[in-house]
Each structure stands twice: as C-alpha cells, then as structure tokens.
Design a protein around this motif. Sequence first.
Motif, PDB file in Angstrom:
ATOM      1  N   ILE A   1       1.034  -1.212   0.220  1.00  0.00           N
ATOM      2  CA  ILE A   1      -0.048  -0.082  -0.069  1.00  0.00           C
ATOM      3  C   ILE A   1       0.898   1.300  -0.110  1.00  0.00           C
ATOM      4  O   ILE A   1       1.629   1.415   1.052  1.00  0.00           O
ATOM      5  CB  ILE A   1      -0.933   0.162   1.228  1.00  0.00           C
ATOM      6  CG1 ILE A   1      -1.756  -1.377   1.063  1.00  0.00           C
ATOM      7  CG2 ILE A   1      -1.680   1.373   1.222  1.00  0.00           C
ATOM      8  CD1 ILE A   1      -2.346  -1.677   2.513  1.00  0.00           C
TER       9      ILE A   1
ATOM     10  N   ILE B   1       1.413   5.058  -0.151  1.00  0.00           N
ATOM     11  CA  ILE B   1       0.681   6.202   0.247  1.00  0.00           C
ATOM     12  C   ILE B   1       1.727   7.510   0.171  1.00  0.00           C
ATOM     13  O   ILE B   1       2.804   7.632   0.973  1.00  0.00           O
ATOM     14  CB  ILE B   1       0.296   6.327   1.773  1.00  0.00           C
ATOM     15  CG1 ILE B   1      -0.773   5.177   1.897  1.00  0.00           C
ATOM     16  CG2 ILE B   1      -0.360   7.598   2.302  1.00  0.00           C
ATOM     17  CD1 ILE B   1      -2.185   5.330   1.169  1.00  0.00           C
TER      18      ILE B   1
ATOM     19  N   MET C   1      -6.118   6.881   4.232  1.00  0.00           N
ATOM     20  CA  MET C   1      -5.936   5.818   3.114  1.00  0.00           C
ATOM     21  C   MET C   1      -7.058   5.525   2.512  1.00  0.00           C
ATOM     22  O   MET C   1      -8.344   5.333   3.097  1.00  0.00           O
ATOM     23  CB  MET C   1      -5.207   4.371   3.853  1.00  0.00           C
ATOM     24  CG  MET C   1      -3.909   4.662   4.499  1.00  0.00           C
ATOM     25  SD  MET C   1      -3.090   3.267   4.857  1.00  0.00           S
ATOM     26  CE  MET C   1      -1.882   3.769   5.926  1.00  0.00           C
ATOM     27  N   PRO C   2      -7.110   5.446   1.221  1.00  0.00           N
ATOM     28  CA  PRO C   2      -8.354   5.139   0.469  1.00  0.00           C
ATOM     29  C   PRO C   2      -8.959   3.628   0.682  1.00  0.00           C
ATOM     30  O   PRO C   2      -8.290   2.568   0.717  1.00  0.00           O
ATOM     31  CB  PRO C   2      -7.805   5.410  -0.822  1.00  0.00           C
ATOM     32  CG  PRO C   2      -6.510   6.000  -0.904  1.00  0.00           C
ATOM     33  CD  PRO C   2      -5.966   5.738   0.555  1.00  0.00           C
TER      34      PRO C   2
ATOM     35  N   LEU D   1      -8.384   0.801  -1.827  1.00  0.00           N
ATOM     36  CA  LEU D   1      -6.722   0.214  -1.905  1.00  0.00           C
ATOM     37  C   LEU D   1      -6.738  -0.553  -0.567  1.00  0.00           C
ATOM     38  O   LEU D   1      -6.041  -1.806  -0.593  1.00  0.00           O
ATOM     39  CB  LEU D   1      -5.843   1.629  -1.450  1.00  0.00           C
ATOM     40  CG  LEU D   1      -4.453   1.354  -1.797  1.00  0.00           C
ATOM     41  CD1 LEU D   1      -4.060   0.556  -2.840  1.00  0.00           C
ATOM     42  CD2 LEU D   1      -3.601   2.583  -1.441  1.00  0.00           C
TER      43      LEU D   1
ATOM     44  N   ALA E   1      -8.768  -4.012  -1.468  1.00  0.00           N
ATOM     45  CA  ALA E   1      -7.982  -4.681  -2.290  1.00  0.00           C
ATOM     46  C   ALA E   1      -6.545  -5.420  -1.683  1.00  0.00           C
ATOM     47  O   ALA E   1      -6.244  -6.391  -2.012  1.00  0.00           O
ATOM     48  CB  ALA E   1      -7.369  -3.984  -3.514  1.00  0.00           C
ATOM     49  N   ASN E   2      -5.904  -4.479  -0.664  1.00  0.00           N
ATOM     50  CA  ASN E   2      -4.649  -4.891  -0.548  1.00  0.00           C
ATOM     51  C   ASN E   2      -4.188  -5.315   0.811  1.00  0.00           C
ATOM     52  O   ASN E   2      -3.015  -5.766   1.156  1.00  0.00           O
ATOM     53  CB  ASN E   2      -3.514  -3.674  -1.001  1.00  0.00           C
ATOM     54  CG  ASN E   2      -3.242  -3.341  -2.515  1.00  0.00           C
ATOM     55  OD1 ASN E   2      -3.933  -4.142  -3.307  1.00  0.00           O
ATOM     56  ND2 ASN E   2      -2.407  -2.559  -2.733  1.00  0.00           N
TER      57      ASN E   2
ATOM     58  N   ASN F   1     -12.595   6.715   2.766  1.00  0.00           N
ATOM     59  CA  ASN F   1     -11.409   6.526   3.207  1.00  0.00           C
ATOM     60  C   ASN F   1     -11.451   5.802   4.453  1.00  0.00           C
ATOM     61  O   ASN F   1     -12.448   5.782   5.222  1.00  0.00           O
ATOM     62  CB  ASN F   1     -10.685   7.901   3.435  1.00  0.00           C
ATOM     63  CG  ASN F   1     -10.525   8.599   2.221  1.00  0.00           C
ATOM     64  OD1 ASN F   1      -9.651   8.166   1.543  1.00  0.00           O
ATOM     65  ND2 ASN F   1     -11.109   9.927   2.121  1.00  0.00           N
TER      66      ASN F   1
END
Length: 127
Positions: free
Chosen positions: A20, A22, A37-38, A41, A44-45, A89
């Motif tokens: 991730i 950033i 943090m989105p 993202l 997914a991760n 987020n």
Amino acid sequence: MAGNRYFEDQPYEVENPFNIMITLSPFDIDLSTTILMPKALLEANLFRFMDISFLVELLQVRNNPRMIEFFDIDTKITTFLTMKEDGNNFKFHGWNNILERKHYKAGDTLAFWWDLHHTRLNFKHVA
C-alpha cells in the motif's frame, strides 16, 4: 527481530503486489493526528489478510474504531493506532505519535504491508 520469536519481521519487498503506497499530503503532516488511506486500496491490498472478526466489527458496527499495530520496520518501534471508516477512506488516529519521531514531509512516500506472522501493518519510508 521484534515481536514473535519464531518468525522474522516481514521485510519490505518492492515487487509485492499488495504493498500500500501512500504519498503524504500536507493534511497528513501538519499537526495531524490522523493519516487517511483510500478504502478501495485497503479492500484490495489489506483486508484479505486480516482476521474476519476484526473486519466484521470494523465494517458493520458504525462508530466502532478498531486498534491496529503499525510497525516501523527500520526502527523496530510498534505504535498502536485506531482505524475508523470515514466515507471513501479510513482514518488512522494516533498518527501524530509516529510523526513525533519521524520527520516526514508532504510528498514523502511510505510503503505499508501486512505482516501475516505478526498480524500488524509494517511500514517504511521509500521515497
């Protein structure tokens, strides 16, 4: 080796597709107590590696922040932050505790990755 005496700390791997990345904004640095943090993202991760009961409480119980370990792979210091959904987020509260000892600036890029053996989020300054 910090934490678990049976497993080494999971190092940063540049080619890990679940890193991730950033890039810190002025908001993340200037007297901030949080880092954003989105959500997409993290879904997914990160979420695929986390305990299901943690995710259920985080995602289904509104206004119920969850504690998560952030581990600085370079200094071997663990900081506990609270994680809370905020629209598209996630906010990690307690980020100022990391900023006090790390002198990041806007534009710095940090890599975050899940350490399966220690069930924590490792991080490293990469650019």
